[in-house]
Design a protein around this motif. Structure first.
Motif: not given
Length: 651
Positions: A56, A278, A313-314, A349, A366-369
């Motif tokens: 992410g 994280w 968040t992610r 996101l 995973f999404s990016d931050s």
């Protein structure tokens, strides 16, 4: 499957206590992002639009393994010919052809008998040449060569160039036996570090035709033979082994050839770089792969509850057990207002800088931050737009929580604050398996069954014992305020699988705790400690105490090899439930005797049995804690479990 780490220098001992010094060391280890050695090597082009990174991280944050390029004339690809020479990029060692085009099945010979994987099946699964495949936090790549060209290496002691620091090494592998499906192929390899030290690892590759479906990375529906294609499930596996934390790798020596009629094939390997600052705040296990709808161009709005808070968040999405890719059109996160309504404007996101992504079969994204502050102990809305037609999804089956979805053809409603479009209700969590927050001290994983999953606790109240543990941690300031990751699955067992591992099923009790340990514990975001509270479903189904104890010991050994602190909880009484027989009670007593023995297998014990049992009828719960079926505790029983935990033992 046990994986051993043995180093020739001090520093590889198993974890007993979480300390500030260890936190600093781990931060240093994961601060340098994982290097990847696969088909792409150092010259890999940028990821295609819509492809998410495993971590992410923002584009440019990953440091690829640097490798020297040598001409074909400088390298002899015969098995064993490279032993003792300078390490090379993995793709320069390829000496086996695993993949053939369906129109030319004879162009590859994976097993020495003219059989191979189907290029068309791989493409249908989203495993296209050069594609990034994220598994358990590691960024693998499917080889780039065209069908019929060398695309993997048969392990024979070759040295592979690989640099960086990390917490585990993940291989994309399969074993073959000449002429037919056979047993595992395995051997011991060596990791070489820049400081001159070494560690050994044990790598086992399940057979590509007979290996377990429950631990596969992907299953393909056909086998290509010299005479054409036939229906048979072929498999590939992602297998992780430990490395010495904090040390910079120089190279990886593959195991020796396992024998004249058996081969261990390596397609890709990558260093799992860790969670890089994280903390996991929420998680759920994939309990199976279920038929749905079909859903056509719908948006899901999933309600989840944070444990720890953080300034960014992610999310993690997983396509576990699926045979096909899933397309994510868009995703957002918001604080919950009332029902499906958000308390504020949902925040978008991204995935590798793109609004959506495509997750290949079996893989994760995973999404990016995102700079979105998540408060501790708060309900979140994670909205996911599925733009295509979806007939089946991986999901967590029991949530004790109502989530929402829109109707067919409603399109992308992820950014809507109101609840009007969300006319349907869900009692599962599809695709979403994790929410992380920036900063924090790390996470505690609770590995369990329906009791940990919250069955018989008040729906929607977040009164599962892991939720209550999270509140206790967040309310104090003398110990690390860990995130709590609930990996309970209703009906789960330590020893045997319930979900078969392939295809849609109505059985949603997951694969065994041992088979899901890598995904649900060892690869979890910044996992520091695991609490194992399982076994009641095993003894109810006739599994012996000896088998359960063997499974619990194996879980503890594997977790210790990765540096986790391991805590076992005694099995609570279930007398009065229809299949909690006298024999089941005898097995429970024997398992609890083992857990309490303090023989060094576990770092601590939480006595959940003692916390809720009736002193006058020790095979039963006290009525005040009984949820009504004599197996699952009520809210008071959940609190008794949480109160039985000495918070100091988590550290």
């Amino acid at each position: 499957m046990r994986r051993m780490l043995r180093t020739v220098k001090p520093g590889g001992r198993r974890h007993r206590r979480w300390t500030a010094a260890r936190a600093a060391a781990r931060a240093a280890a994961v601060g340098i992002v994982s290097a990847v050695c696969a088909v792409a090597a150092a010259n890999a082009p940028a990821l295609a639009a819509g492809t998410a990174s495993a971590s992410g991280a923002q584009p440019g944050a990953q440091n690829e393994a640097q490798s020297d390029v040598q001409s074909d004339a400088q390298y002899d690809a015969r098995p064993g010919a490279q032993a003792g020479r300078e390490p090379l990029p993995l793709e320069r060692l390829f000496d086996s052809r695993a993949v053939s085009d369906d129109a030319r099945p004879g162009a590859a010979d994976f097993d020495g008998a003219g059989n191979s994987l189907s290029a068309q099946d791989l493409a249908a699964a989203g495993w296209t040449p050069g594609r990034e495949l994220a598994f358990d936090g590691a960024r693998l790549h499917w080889p780039r060569p065209a069908p019929g060209k060398p695309d993997n290496v048969r392990a024979a002691g070759q040295a592979v160039r690989l640099g960086g620091r990390g917490e585990a090494l993940t291989f994309l592998v399969a074993g073959t036996t000449k002429g037919a499906g056979g047993g595992d192929a395995g051997g011991t390899g060596t990791v070489r570090y820049r400081d001159g030290s070494r560690s050994t690892y044990r790598l086992t590759a399940p057979d590509w035709r007979r290996g377990p479906l429950t631990t596969k990375a992907v299953g393909l529906p056909h086998l290509n033979t010299g005479s054409g294609r036939r229906s048979e499930t072929t498999r590939l596996y992602a297998v992780s082994v430990p490395v010495a934390p904090g040390r910079e790798l120089d190279s990886v020596v593959l195991p020796q050839d396992p024998g004249p009629d058996r081969d261990l094939h390596v397609f890709s390997l990558a260093l799992r770089g860790g969670s890089r600052g994280w903390t996991g705040t929420w998680a759920a296990s994939t309990s199976g792969y279920a038929a749905v709808g079909p859903w056509k161009d719908r948006t899901l709005r999933l309600v989840v509850h944070s444990s720890a808070g953080g300034p960014a968040t992610r999310i993690r999405l997983e396509n576990t057990f699926a045979p096909r890719p899933v397309r994510i059109g868009h995703a957002t996160v918001a604080l919950q207002g009332r029902g499906a309504a958000a308390a504020g404007k949902p925040r978008a996101l991204s995935f590798g800088g793109q609004p959506g992504t495509v997750i290949p079969a079996g893989a994760q994204a995973f999404s990016d931050s995102l700079g979105f502050r998540v408060p501790e102990g708060t309900n979140l809305l994670v909205s996911i737009h599925l733009p295509g037609t979806v007939t089946a999804v991986p999901l967590h089956s029991y949530t004790s929580q109502v989530s929402y979805l829109t109707g067919d053809g409603s399109g992308d409603r992820t950014d809507e604050r109101g609840a009007g479009a969300y006319t349907g209700k869900l009692e599962t969590w599809p695709l979403l398996t994790g929410v992380d927050v920036a900063d924090g001290p790390g996470s505690v994983v609770t590995l369990g069954d329906s009791i940990t999953d919250g069955e018989r606790s008040t729906p929607g109240a977040n009164g599962r014992w892991p939720d209550l543990l999270a509140r206790r941690l967040q309310a104090q300031h003398s110990l690390p305020r860990f995130g709590i990751l609930n990996h309970g699955i209703s009906g789960n067992r330590v020893v045997t699988d319930r979900y078969p591992g392939d295809g849609t099923s109505t059985i949603m009790s997951g694969v065994s705790a041992q088979h899901r340990l890598e995904r649900d514990v060892l690869a979890q975001t910044s996992a520091r400690t695991v609490i194992v509270f399982e076994g009641v479903n095993d003894i109810r189904s006739g599994t012996s105490a000896a088998q359960v104890i063997t499974g619990l010991k194996a879980i503890a050994a594997r977790a210790h090899e990765r540096g986790l602190r391991v805590i076992a909880a005694t099995i609570a009484p279930c007398g009065g439930f229809y299949d909690c027989t006298a024999d089941a009670e005898a097995q429970r007593t024997a398992i609890n005797r083992h857990i309490r023995a303090d023989d060094g297998t576990y770092d601590a014990v939480f006595d959940f049995d003692e916390a809720v049992r009736d002193p006058r009828q020790p095979d039963r719960m006290l009525p005040a804690y009984d949820g009504g079926d004599h197996l699952h505790p009520n809210d008071a029983g959940m609190k008794a479990f949480s109160d039985a935990i000495d918070l100091r033992e988590l550290v």
